[in-house]
Design a protein around this motif. Structure first.
Motif, mmCIF file in Angstrom:
data_model
loop_
_atom_site.group_PDB
_atom_site.id
_atom_site.type_symbol
_atom_site.label_atom_id
_atom_site.label_comp_id
_atom_site.label_asym_id
_atom_site.label_seq_id
_atom_site.Cartn_x
_atom_site.Cartn_y
_atom_site.Cartn_z
ATOM 1 N N VAL A 170 0.854 -1.182 0.000
ATOM 2 C CA VAL A 170 0.000 0.000 0.000
ATOM 3 C C VAL A 170 0.891 1.234 0.000
ATOM 4 C CG1 VAL A 170 -1.772 1.305 1.228
ATOM 5 C CG2 VAL A 170 -1.837 -1.209 1.242
ATOM 6 N N ILE A 171 0.747 2.055 -1.036
ATOM 7 C CA ILE A 171 1.481 3.316 -1.114
ATOM 8 C C ILE A 171 0.499 4.437 -0.834
ATOM 9 C CG2 ILE A 171 2.833 4.877 -2.565
ATOM 10 C CD1 ILE A 171 3.617 2.437 -4.262
ATOM 11 N N ASN A 172 0.790 5.255 0.174
ATOM 12 C CA ASN A 172 -0.071 6.405 0.450
ATOM 13 C C ASN A 172 0.604 7.662 -0.089
ATOM 14 O OD1 ASN A 172 0.967 8.123 3.021
ATOM 15 N ND2 ASN A 172 1.589 5.990 3.216
ATOM 16 N N ASN A 173 -0.208 8.549 -0.651
ATOM 17 C CA ASN A 173 0.336 9.726 -1.317
ATOM 18 C C ASN A 173 -0.523 10.954 -1.065
ATOM 19 O OD1 ASN A 173 2.048 11.068 -3.485
ATOM 20 N ND2 ASN A 173 -0.012 11.334 -4.310
ATOM 21 N N TYR A 174 0.153 12.047 -0.820
ATOM 22 C CA TYR A 174 -0.488 13.362 -0.822
ATOM 23 C C TYR A 174 0.533 14.366 -1.346
ATOM 24 C CZ TYR A 174 -2.658 17.722 0.509
ATOM 25 O OH TYR A 174 -3.185 18.993 0.467
ATOM 26 N N ASN A 175 0.316 14.822 -2.563
ATOM 27 C CA ASN A 175 1.140 15.854 -3.207
ATOM 28 C C ASN A 175 2.622 15.491 -3.317
ATOM 29 O OD1 ASN A 175 -0.989 17.542 -3.809
ATOM 30 N ND2 ASN A 175 -0.752 18.798 -1.986
ATOM 31 N N TYR A 176 2.913 14.224 -3.528
ATOM 32 C CA TYR A 176 4.295 13.788 -3.768
ATOM 33 C C TYR A 176 4.466 13.293 -5.199
ATOM 34 C CZ TYR A 176 6.168 14.236 0.955
ATOM 35 O OH TYR A 176 6.635 14.726 2.156
ATOM 36 N N ALA A 232 -10.906 11.896 -1.102
ATOM 37 C CA ALA A 232 -10.771 13.263 -0.587
ATOM 38 C C ALA A 232 -9.734 13.264 0.527
ATOM 39 C CB ALA A 232 -12.118 13.751 -0.050
ATOM 40 N N ASN A 233 -9.092 14.404 0.716
ATOM 41 C CA ASN A 233 -8.052 14.508 1.726
ATOM 42 C C ASN A 233 -8.615 14.249 3.107
ATOM 43 O OD1 ASN A 233 -6.407 16.585 3.706
ATOM 44 N ND2 ASN A 233 -5.114 15.442 2.302
ATOM 45 N N GLY A 234 -7.986 13.322 3.809
ATOM 46 C CA GLY A 234 -8.413 12.996 5.155
ATOM 47 C C GLY A 234 -7.244 12.720 6.075
ATOM 48 N N GLY A 235 -6.030 12.857 5.540
ATOM 49 C CA GLY A 235 -4.836 12.615 6.334
ATOM 50 C C GLY A 235 -4.248 11.234 6.086
ATOM 51 N N GLN A 236 -3.013 11.075 6.503
ATOM 52 C CA GLN A 236 -2.276 9.853 6.229
ATOM 53 C C GLN A 236 -2.948 8.613 6.819
ATOM 54 O OE1 GLN A 236 1.767 9.541 7.767
ATOM 55 N NE2 GLN A 236 2.336 8.349 5.958
ATOM 56 N N ALA A 237 -3.426 8.691 8.034
ATOM 57 C CA ALA A 237 -4.068 7.520 8.648
ATOM 58 C C ALA A 237 -5.281 7.072 7.845
ATOM 59 C CB ALA A 237 -4.456 7.827 10.090
ATOM 60 N N SER A 238 -6.094 8.011 7.377
ATOM 61 C CA SER A 238 -7.268 7.633 6.593
ATOM 62 C C SER A 238 -6.857 7.028 5.256
ATOM 63 C CB SER A 238 -8.210 8.818 6.386
ATOM 64 O OG SER A 238 -7.701 9.723 5.441
ATOM 65 N N SER A 239 -5.759 7.519 4.698
ATOM 66 C CA SER A 239 -5.245 6.982 3.445
ATOM 67 C C SER A 239 -4.757 5.545 3.631
ATOM 68 C CB SER A 239 -4.111 7.882 2.949
ATOM 69 O OG SER A 239 -3.585 7.428 1.744
ATOM 70 N N LEU A 240 -3.999 5.311 4.682
ATOM 71 C CA LEU A 240 -3.517 3.956 4.963
ATOM 72 C C LEU A 240 -4.671 3.005 5.254
ATOM 73 C CD1 LEU A 240 -0.425 4.882 7.154
ATOM 74 C CD2 LEU A 240 -0.391 3.962 4.824
ATOM 75 N N ASN A 241 -5.653 3.472 6.008
ATOM 76 C CA ASN A 241 -6.818 2.632 6.297
ATOM 77 C C ASN A 241 -7.596 2.288 5.037
ATOM 78 O OD1 ASN A 241 -6.421 2.373 9.076
ATOM 79 N ND2 ASN A 241 -7.530 4.256 9.519
ATOM 80 N N ALA A 242 -7.759 3.254 4.147
ATOM 81 C CA ALA A 242 -8.469 3.007 2.886
ATOM 82 C C ALA A 242 -7.719 1.973 2.052
ATOM 83 C CB ALA A 242 -8.637 4.303 2.104
ATOM 84 N N GLY A 243 -6.403 2.092 1.989
ATOM 85 C CA GLY A 243 -5.610 1.111 1.248
ATOM 86 C C GLY A 243 -5.680 -0.261 1.882
ATOM 87 N N TYR A 244 -5.595 -0.302 3.203
ATOM 88 C CA TYR A 244 -5.657 -1.578 3.912
ATOM 89 C C TYR A 244 -6.961 -2.317 3.612
ATOM 90 C CZ TYR A 244 -5.884 -4.960 7.679
ATOM 91 O OH TYR A 244 -6.011 -6.130 8.401
ATOM 92 N N GLN A 245 -8.048 -1.586 3.526
ATOM 93 C CA GLN A 245 -9.351 -2.192 3.245
ATOM 94 C C GLN A 245 -9.385 -2.914 1.899
ATOM 95 O OE1 GLN A 245 -12.034 -2.414 5.322
ATOM 96 N NE2 GLN A 245 -10.688 -1.523 6.846
ATOM 97 N N GLU A 246 -8.500 -2.536 0.987
ATOM 98 C CA GLU A 246 -8.467 -3.121 -0.351
ATOM 99 C C GLU A 246 -7.474 -4.275 -0.486
ATOM 100 O OE1 GLU A 246 -10.580 -2.209 -2.822
ATOM 101 O OE2 GLU A 246 -11.507 -0.926 -1.296
ATOM 102 N N THR A 247 -6.694 -4.549 0.540
ATOM 103 C CA THR A 247 -5.650 -5.570 0.428
ATOM 104 C C THR A 247 -6.225 -6.979 0.413
ATOM 105 O OG1 THR A 247 -5.312 -5.706 2.826
ATOM 106 C CG2 THR A 247 -3.942 -4.123 1.602
ATOM 107 N N ARG A 248 -5.496 -7.855 -0.275
ATOM 108 C CA ARG A 248 -5.822 -9.276 -0.307
ATOM 109 C C ARG A 248 -4.651 -10.117 0.198
ATOM 110 N NH1 ARG A 248 -6.241 -11.161 -5.504
ATOM 111 N NH2 ARG A 248 -4.981 -9.434 -6.216
ATOM 112 N N GLY A 249 -3.537 -9.480 0.509
ATOM 113 C CA GLY A 249 -2.323 -10.196 0.861
ATOM 114 C C GLY A 249 -2.312 -10.773 2.258
ATOM 115 N N GLU A 250 -1.510 -11.822 2.403
ATOM 116 C CA GLU A 250 -1.247 -12.403 3.713
ATOM 117 C C GLU A 250 -0.218 -11.556 4.463
ATOM 118 O OE1 GLU A 250 -0.982 -16.980 3.287
ATOM 119 O OE2 GLU A 250 -0.519 -16.099 1.329
#
Length: 129
Positions: A14-20, A69-87
């Protein structure tokens, strides 16, 4: 988690990004060029206002893209985590890179030490140049 791993587990990055946007392409490429191949890459853009979304779209189906929408790094990581399928799940900031063998090393550590729930490794410091 790792006590049920086979010899070839599936890994989510999971890669989180904001303006990078200026670093993001390199970060994504570092995940696509891993020696361990059984991975999915999920890139979460947290409401960037730079060229980040164009960079992400440029990778097409090689990655899974999430635009929110911008919600901060924690919300970005949580959103990505919700999509993971990996062990195994690896989190990467958009201004960081994975060495070509990083996923392989993490997988080997989990397989060799089934009691682990987390693996950390040293980062090599790099800068914008």
């Amino acid at each position: 988690m790792s006590s049920h791993l086979g010899s070839d587990p599936f890994v989510s990055i999971v890669i989180n990004n904001y303006n990078y946007g200026r670093y993001l392409g390199e970060a994504i490429n570092s995940t696509l060029n891993q020696s361990f191949r059984d991975v999915e890459i999920i890139v979460v853009d947290d409401g960037s206002t730079d060229q980040s979304r164009d960079v992400i779209r440029g990778f097409g189906n090689a990655i899974k893209s999430l635009f929110k929408a911008n919600g901060g790094q924690a919300s970005s990581l949580n959103a990505g985590y919700q999509e993971t399928r990996g062990e195994i799940i690896i989190f990467l900031d958009a201004d960081d890179l994975l060495s070509p063998n990083a996923v392989e090393w993490v997988v080997k550590a989990f397989i060799a030490n089934p009691e682990l729930s987390k693996v950390q490794y040293r980062m090599e410091v790099i800068d914008g140049h």
